[in-house]
Design a protein around this motif. Sequence first.
Motif, mmCIF file in Angstrom:
data_model
loop_
_atom_site.group_PDB
_atom_site.id
_atom_site.type_symbol
_atom_site.label_atom_id
_atom_site.label_comp_id
_atom_site.label_asym_id
_atom_site.label_seq_id
_atom_site.Cartn_x
_atom_site.Cartn_y
_atom_site.Cartn_z
ATOM 1 N N THR A 183 20.542 11.679 -1.887
ATOM 2 C CA THR A 183 20.344 10.471 -2.682
ATOM 3 C C THR A 183 19.128 10.655 -3.574
ATOM 4 O O THR A 183 18.068 11.076 -3.110
ATOM 5 N N LYS A 184 19.276 10.347 -4.855
ATOM 6 C CA LYS A 184 18.155 10.472 -5.791
ATOM 7 C C LYS A 184 17.172 9.333 -5.553
ATOM 8 O O LYS A 184 17.552 8.184 -5.385
ATOM 9 N N LEU A 185 15.902 9.688 -5.529
ATOM 10 C CA LEU A 185 14.827 8.721 -5.359
ATOM 11 C C LEU A 185 14.048 8.655 -6.668
ATOM 12 O O LEU A 185 13.075 9.364 -6.861
ATOM 13 N N GLY A 186 14.509 7.817 -7.567
ATOM 14 C CA GLY A 186 13.892 7.715 -8.886
ATOM 15 C C GLY A 186 12.526 7.061 -8.828
ATOM 16 O O GLY A 186 12.372 5.978 -8.257
ATOM 17 N N GLN B 15 5.471 12.995 -2.430
ATOM 18 C CA GLN B 15 4.832 14.256 -2.029
ATOM 19 C C GLN B 15 4.655 14.306 -0.510
ATOM 20 O O GLN B 15 4.908 15.336 0.119
ATOM 21 N N ARG B 16 4.225 13.201 0.069
ATOM 22 C CA ARG B 16 4.055 13.141 1.528
ATOM 23 C C ARG B 16 5.392 13.330 2.234
ATOM 24 O O ARG B 16 5.482 14.061 3.225
ATOM 25 N N LEU B 17 6.419 12.666 1.728
ATOM 26 C CA LEU B 17 7.746 12.792 2.331
ATOM 27 C C LEU B 17 8.278 14.212 2.176
ATOM 28 O O LEU B 17 8.965 14.723 3.067
ATOM 29 N N ALA B 18 7.948 14.850 1.062
ATOM 30 C CA ALA B 18 8.340 16.251 0.869
ATOM 31 C C ALA B 18 7.617 17.135 1.880
ATOM 32 O O ALA B 18 8.201 18.079 2.425
ATOM 33 N N GLY B 19 6.355 16.815 2.156
ATOM 34 C CA GLY B 19 5.603 17.550 3.173
ATOM 35 C C GLY B 19 6.209 17.405 4.554
ATOM 36 O O GLY B 19 6.132 18.308 5.380
ATOM 37 N N ASP B 20 6.845 16.262 4.789
ATOM 38 C CA ASP B 20 7.544 16.012 6.058
ATOM 39 C C ASP B 20 8.955 16.591 6.056
ATOM 40 O O ASP B 20 9.682 16.445 7.035
ATOM 41 N N ARG B 21 9.343 17.163 4.928
ATOM 42 C CA ARG B 21 10.662 17.771 4.717
ATOM 43 C C ARG B 21 11.803 16.746 4.742
ATOM 44 O O ARG B 21 12.934 17.074 5.038
ATOM 45 N N LEU B 22 11.454 15.492 4.428
ATOM 46 C CA LEU B 22 12.477 14.453 4.333
ATOM 47 C C LEU B 22 12.967 14.299 2.903
ATOM 48 O O LEU B 22 14.032 13.736 2.668
ATOM 49 N N VAL B 23 12.172 14.779 1.963
ATOM 50 C CA VAL B 23 12.496 14.683 0.541
ATOM 51 C C VAL B 23 12.352 16.065 -0.073
ATOM 52 O O VAL B 23 11.465 16.828 0.292
ATOM 53 N N LYS B 24 13.246 16.365 -0.991
ATOM 54 C CA LYS B 24 13.174 17.626 -1.725
ATOM 55 C C LYS B 24 12.807 17.288 -3.167
ATOM 56 O O LYS B 24 13.467 16.468 -3.818
ATOM 57 N N LEU B 25 11.730 17.905 -3.660
ATOM 58 C CA LEU B 25 11.300 17.702 -5.034
ATOM 59 C C LEU B 25 11.839 18.845 -5.879
ATOM 60 O O LEU B 25 11.567 20.008 -5.591
ATOM 61 N N THR C 108 0.833 -1.196 0.000
ATOM 62 C CA THR C 108 0.000 0.000 0.000
ATOM 63 C C THR C 108 0.872 1.252 0.000
ATOM 64 O O THR C 108 2.068 1.201 0.313
ATOM 65 N N GLU C 109 0.244 2.362 -0.311
ATOM 66 C CA GLU C 109 0.949 3.645 -0.246
ATOM 67 C C GLU C 109 1.476 3.876 1.167
ATOM 68 O O GLU C 109 2.606 4.327 1.351
ATOM 69 N N GLU C 110 0.672 3.536 2.173
ATOM 70 C CA GLU C 110 1.073 3.735 3.566
ATOM 71 C C GLU C 110 2.303 2.895 3.913
ATOM 72 O O GLU C 110 3.216 3.361 4.594
ATOM 73 N N PHE C 111 2.330 1.659 3.444
ATOM 74 C CA PHE C 111 3.476 0.780 3.689
ATOM 75 C C PHE C 111 4.746 1.370 3.081
ATOM 76 O O PHE C 111 5.792 1.439 3.736
ATOM 77 N N ILE C 112 4.642 1.807 1.825
ATOM 78 C CA ILE C 112 5.816 2.369 1.129
ATOM 79 C C ILE C 112 6.266 3.650 1.819
ATOM 80 O O ILE C 112 7.458 3.851 2.058
ATOM 81 N N TYR C 113 5.308 4.499 2.178
ATOM 82 C CA TYR C 113 5.633 5.742 2.872
ATOM 83 C C TYR C 113 6.373 5.441 4.176
ATOM 84 O O TYR C 113 7.430 6.020 4.449
ATOM 85 N N THR C 114 5.842 4.537 4.981
ATOM 86 C CA THR C 114 6.450 4.204 6.274
ATOM 87 C C THR C 114 7.843 3.628 6.085
ATOM 88 O O THR C 114 8.779 3.994 6.810
ATOM 89 N N GLU C 115 7.988 2.749 5.106
ATOM 90 C CA GLU C 115 9.295 2.139 4.881
ATOM 91 C C GLU C 115 10.323 3.181 4.432
ATOM 92 O O GLU C 115 11.444 3.212 4.950
ATOM 93 N N LEU C 116 9.948 4.047 3.498
ATOM 94 C CA LEU C 116 10.890 5.087 3.056
ATOM 95 C C LEU C 116 11.167 6.085 4.180
ATOM 96 O O LEU C 116 12.306 6.521 4.370
ATOM 97 N N TYR C 117 10.139 6.450 4.935
ATOM 98 C CA TYR C 117 10.301 7.369 6.059
ATOM 99 C C TYR C 117 11.349 6.814 7.026
ATOM 100 O O TYR C 117 12.292 7.507 7.406
ATOM 101 N N ASN C 118 11.171 5.554 7.422
ATOM 102 C CA ASN C 118 12.115 4.928 8.364
ATOM 103 C C ASN C 118 13.509 4.790 7.764
ATOM 104 O O ASN C 118 14.514 5.018 8.448
ATOM 105 N N ALA D 296 13.196 13.640 -7.268
ATOM 106 C CA ALA D 296 13.156 13.685 -5.810
ATOM 107 C C ALA D 296 14.501 13.249 -5.234
ATOM 108 O O ALA D 296 15.147 12.339 -5.757
ATOM 109 N N PHE D 297 14.891 13.919 -4.162
ATOM 110 C CA PHE D 297 16.160 13.635 -3.493
ATOM 111 C C PHE D 297 15.929 13.636 -1.992
ATOM 112 O O PHE D 297 15.102 14.396 -1.484
ATOM 113 N N VAL D 298 16.683 12.797 -1.281
ATOM 114 C CA VAL D 298 16.634 12.837 0.175
ATOM 115 C C VAL D 298 17.127 14.224 0.592
ATOM 116 O O VAL D 298 18.165 14.693 0.123
ATOM 117 N N ALA D 299 16.352 14.874 1.439
ATOM 118 C CA ALA D 299 16.673 16.239 1.860
ATOM 119 C C ALA D 299 17.942 16.267 2.710
ATOM 120 O O ALA D 299 18.294 15.282 3.357
#
Length: 165
Positions: free
Chosen positions: A41-44, A64-74, A20-30, A80-83
Motif C-alpha cells: 500500500t502506498k503511503l503518500g 523513516q522510523r517505520l522503514a528502520g523497523d522494516r515495516l515500510v519500504k522507501l 506528535t510524531e510519536e503518536f503518528i508513528y505508533t498509530e501507523l505502526y499498529n 513509501a510503501f507498506v513492506a
Amino acid sequence: MVRTSKAAQTSQSKAIEKPTEEFIYTELYNTICERQLLPKTKLGEAMLAEHYGVSRTIIRQVLQRLAGDRLVKLEPNRGAFVAHLTLKEAQQIYEAWRLVEAAIIREVVKTITPEQIASLRKLITAERKACDAEDYPLLTRLSMQFHTQLATYVVINSLVVSSKS
C-alpha cells in the motif's frame, strides 16, 4: 486512508493540538501490524500530512522510523510503501521466532504463577474468538499481547526470584 481510532479522535478533538510524531508513528505502526494497511500500500506523504494535520517533514520522519523497523519500504522517486515479506524472509522470521519463543518458555515454566497462567488462558480464549470471527486485526493485536506478556513474565519472575535470594 488511515483510520484513526475513536479514542484518538476524541483526544484530538478535545485538545486542538496537532498529533506528535510519536503518536503518528505508533498509530501507523499498529495499523500496519494489524494489517489494516496491506503490504505494498502506498503511503503518500501529502495524504498523511493532510490526514494528521502536520507537515510533510514530520511524516517523512515517521516513515523513516517505520522503514528502520522494516515495516515500510522507501523507494527513490516513488515514495513509501507498506513492506511485504518474501517467502524466504517469512521463513527466517518464523525460525528466529521459534528459537526465541522456546527459550522464553523454558524460563517461564520455572516460575510462572497460577494468576499468570489464568491471564494467558484469557488471552488464548480471546484469540480463539477473534479467529472464529475472522477479526484478524484483533487476532494480531491479541497474539502480540500474548507473546509480550509471556516475555514480561520471564523478566518479572526472574526479578522476584533474585530479590528473594
